[in-house]
Write a protein that holds these residues in place. Structure first.
Motif, PDB file in Angstrom:
ATOM      1  N   ASP A  24      -6.067   1.413  -8.176  1.00 33.52           N
ATOM      2  CA  ASP A  24      -6.599   0.049  -8.042  1.00 33.52           C
ATOM      3  C   ASP A  24      -5.762  -0.747  -7.043  1.00 33.52           C
ATOM      4  N   ALA A  25      -4.439  -0.594  -7.152  1.00 39.41           N
ATOM      5  CA  ALA A  25      -3.536  -1.321  -6.256  1.00 39.41           C
ATOM      6  C   ALA A  25      -3.600  -0.758  -4.839  1.00 39.41           C
ATOM      7  N   VAL A  26      -3.709   0.568  -4.718  1.00 40.41           N
ATOM      8  CA  VAL A  26      -3.760   1.212  -3.399  1.00 40.41           C
ATOM      9  C   VAL A  26      -4.957   0.726  -2.604  1.00 40.41           C
ATOM     10  N   TYR A  27      -6.113   0.597  -3.251  1.00 42.14           N
ATOM     11  CA  TYR A  27      -7.329   0.204  -2.547  1.00 42.14           C
ATOM     12  C   TYR A  27      -7.339  -1.271  -2.132  1.00 42.14           C
ATOM     13  N   LYS A  28      -6.348  -1.996  -2.586  1.00 41.90           N
ATOM     14  CA  LYS A  28      -6.207  -3.382  -2.140  1.00 41.90           C
ATOM     15  C   LYS A  28      -5.330  -3.471  -0.884  1.00 41.90           C
ATOM     16  N   LEU A  29      -4.705  -2.323  -0.531  1.00 41.48           N
ATOM     17  CA  LEU A  29      -3.835  -2.282   0.638  1.00 41.48           C
ATOM     18  C   LEU A  29      -4.587  -1.777   1.864  1.00 41.48           C
TER      19      LEU A  29
ATOM     20  N   VAL B  74       4.001   1.947  -4.100  1.00 42.14           N
ATOM     21  CA  VAL B  74       3.133   2.860  -3.356  1.00 42.14           C
ATOM     22  C   VAL B  74       3.053   2.468  -1.885  1.00 42.14           C
ATOM     23  N   TYR B  75       2.778   3.474  -1.066  1.00 40.77           N
ATOM     24  CA  TYR B  75       2.593   3.271   0.371  1.00 40.77           C
ATOM     25  C   TYR B  75       1.287   3.949   0.757  1.00 40.77           C
ATOM     26  N   ARG B  76       0.350   3.158   1.292  1.00 35.17           N
ATOM     27  CA  ARG B  76      -0.926   3.719   1.749  1.00 35.17           C
ATOM     28  C   ARG B  76      -0.780   4.075   3.221  1.00 35.17           C
ATOM     29  N   ASN B  77      -0.772   5.362   3.501  1.00 32.22           N
ATOM     30  CA  ASN B  77      -0.482   5.810   4.852  1.00 32.22           C
ATOM     31  C   ASN B  77      -1.717   5.919   5.740  1.00 32.22           C
ATOM     32  N   ALA B  78      -2.794   6.485   5.198  1.00 28.25           N
ATOM     33  CA  ALA B  78      -3.992   6.706   6.014  1.00 28.25           C
ATOM     34  C   ALA B  78      -5.202   6.811   5.101  1.00 28.25           C
ATOM     35  N   SER B  79      -6.386   6.817   5.721  1.00 28.41           N
ATOM     36  CA  SER B  79      -7.608   6.942   4.930  1.00 28.41           C
ATOM     37  C   SER B  79      -8.666   7.690   5.717  1.00 28.41           C
TER      38      SER B  79
END
Length: 340
Positions: free
Chosen positions: A242-247, A266-271
């Motif tokens: 939930d938190a990742v998708y806000k980044l 958490v660190y969102r690197n790529a998608s």
């Protein structure tokens, strides 16, 4: 019908392969005889049927009906249900230590007098569960699928994380547990502060993984969880996602994320680009079906009614039919009471 029900119930109660079974031509024939002092007496098939019907008839009826209907409707699932029941029994034997101890537990807590009878019950339960799932999938509409895809389906994201677990023990007092929780959360906040001060955020994150993270499965991978989405990990990670998708890509969480596992950064690197509706359709149907099973307290009742009706099931015996009607009403009342 009466003859078949009598014999089935006798087999169910004796649980010994039925042994010698008389060939009955009509309800007046004897299934039990007495002879003493030149007096003879018999218990007829009709008498036995009435007695068993009043005491065990509904349970046996449901078992016979659902076994017939589901084994025909889901013939391709019979082998899997059989294996699942057998594996469950094997696991129980291992848990209890031996078959004798397991049998004692079954006889103490259920109405079954043998392991084989309990395994039959498990087999039918697996068949019923499968039927309910398939019914729920059939209840999912195209509109629901499209809405879910638009509003809830997400792209896969590459995530790095740091997990800090509070050192809490059962023997601790409430105050000690609170302090342990606060200490762990403070460590996570320290990680965020160090990231704030770093120029190369990802390089710093990988460094901090080795210093702080307690997730043994990802430490050697710099905390990399890979490309993930809802359903790929344990449900305990849903709050993390939930938190990742806000980044946005290349960003990290500015606040500590709390899950049942502990505290995360958490660190969102790529998608990746979100998959097409067609590619995700089966997965979406399964997700929505699971929701229906969780939210609709009557779905198990309605699903079995559906399959019985599909096979034009009719209970000819008026008393059994009356019992069946009461049984359904009781199930619905219980479901509604649970929902309140």
């Amino acid at each position: 019908m009466k003859k078949g029900l009598i014999l089935s119930i006798i087999c169910l109660l004796t649980l010994c392969g039925c042994g010698k079974i008389p060939t009955l031509q009509n309800g007046d024939e004897a299934v039990i005889t007495f002879a003493k002092d030149e007096k003879e007496h018999k218990i007829s098939a009709e008498e036995l049927y009435k007695e068993l019907k009043n005491n065990f008839g509904l349970e046996a009826t449901i078992k016979l009906v659902d076994t017939y209907v589901l084994e025909n409707e889901f013939a391709d699932y019979r082998e899997e249900a059989t294996k699942s029941a057998a594996n469950y029994i094997e696991a129980m034997i291992e848990s209890y230590g031996d078959e004798t101890t397991l049998l004692q537990a079954i006889q103490y807590s259920t109405n079954y007098s043998s392991i084989e009878a309990y395994q039959e019950y498990l087999y039918l339960s697996f068949m019923q569960s499968h039927a309910i799932e398939e019914y729920a999938k059939g209840e999912v509409t195209d509109k629901e699928i499209e809405t879910y895809y638009k509003d809830e389906a997400k792209e896969d994201v590459e995530v790095y994380h740091i997990l800090i677990t509070p050192e809490v023990k059962d023997s601790m007092t409430t105050e000690e547990k609170t302090k342990a929780e606060e200490k762990a959360k403070q460590k996570a906040e320290d990680v965020i502060k160090k990231l704030d001060d770093a120029k190369d955020k990802l390089a710093e994150f990988k460094k901090l993984v080795k210093e702080y993270s307690e997730d043994e499965s990802t430490i050697k991978k710099d905390g990399n969880l890979g490309y993930i989405n809802y359903g790929d990990l344990d449900e305990n990670y849903d709050e993390l996602l939930d938190a990742v998708y806000k980044l946005k890509d290349g960003k990290y969480s500015k606040n500590v994320i709390t899950t049942e596992l502990g505290y995360h950064v958490v660190y969102r690197n790529a998608s990746k680009e979100k998959e097409s509706l067609e590619d995700l359709k089966d997965e979406i149907i399964e997700t929505l079906a699971n929701r229906k099973m969780e939210e609709d307290t009557e779905i198990s009742i309605n699903s079995m009614k559906h399959y019985r009706k599909l096979y034009n099931m009719e209970i000819v015996d008026s008393e059994l039919n009356r019992q069946y009607g009461i049984y359904l009403n009781n199930l619905i009342n219980q479901a509604n009471a649970t929902d309140k």
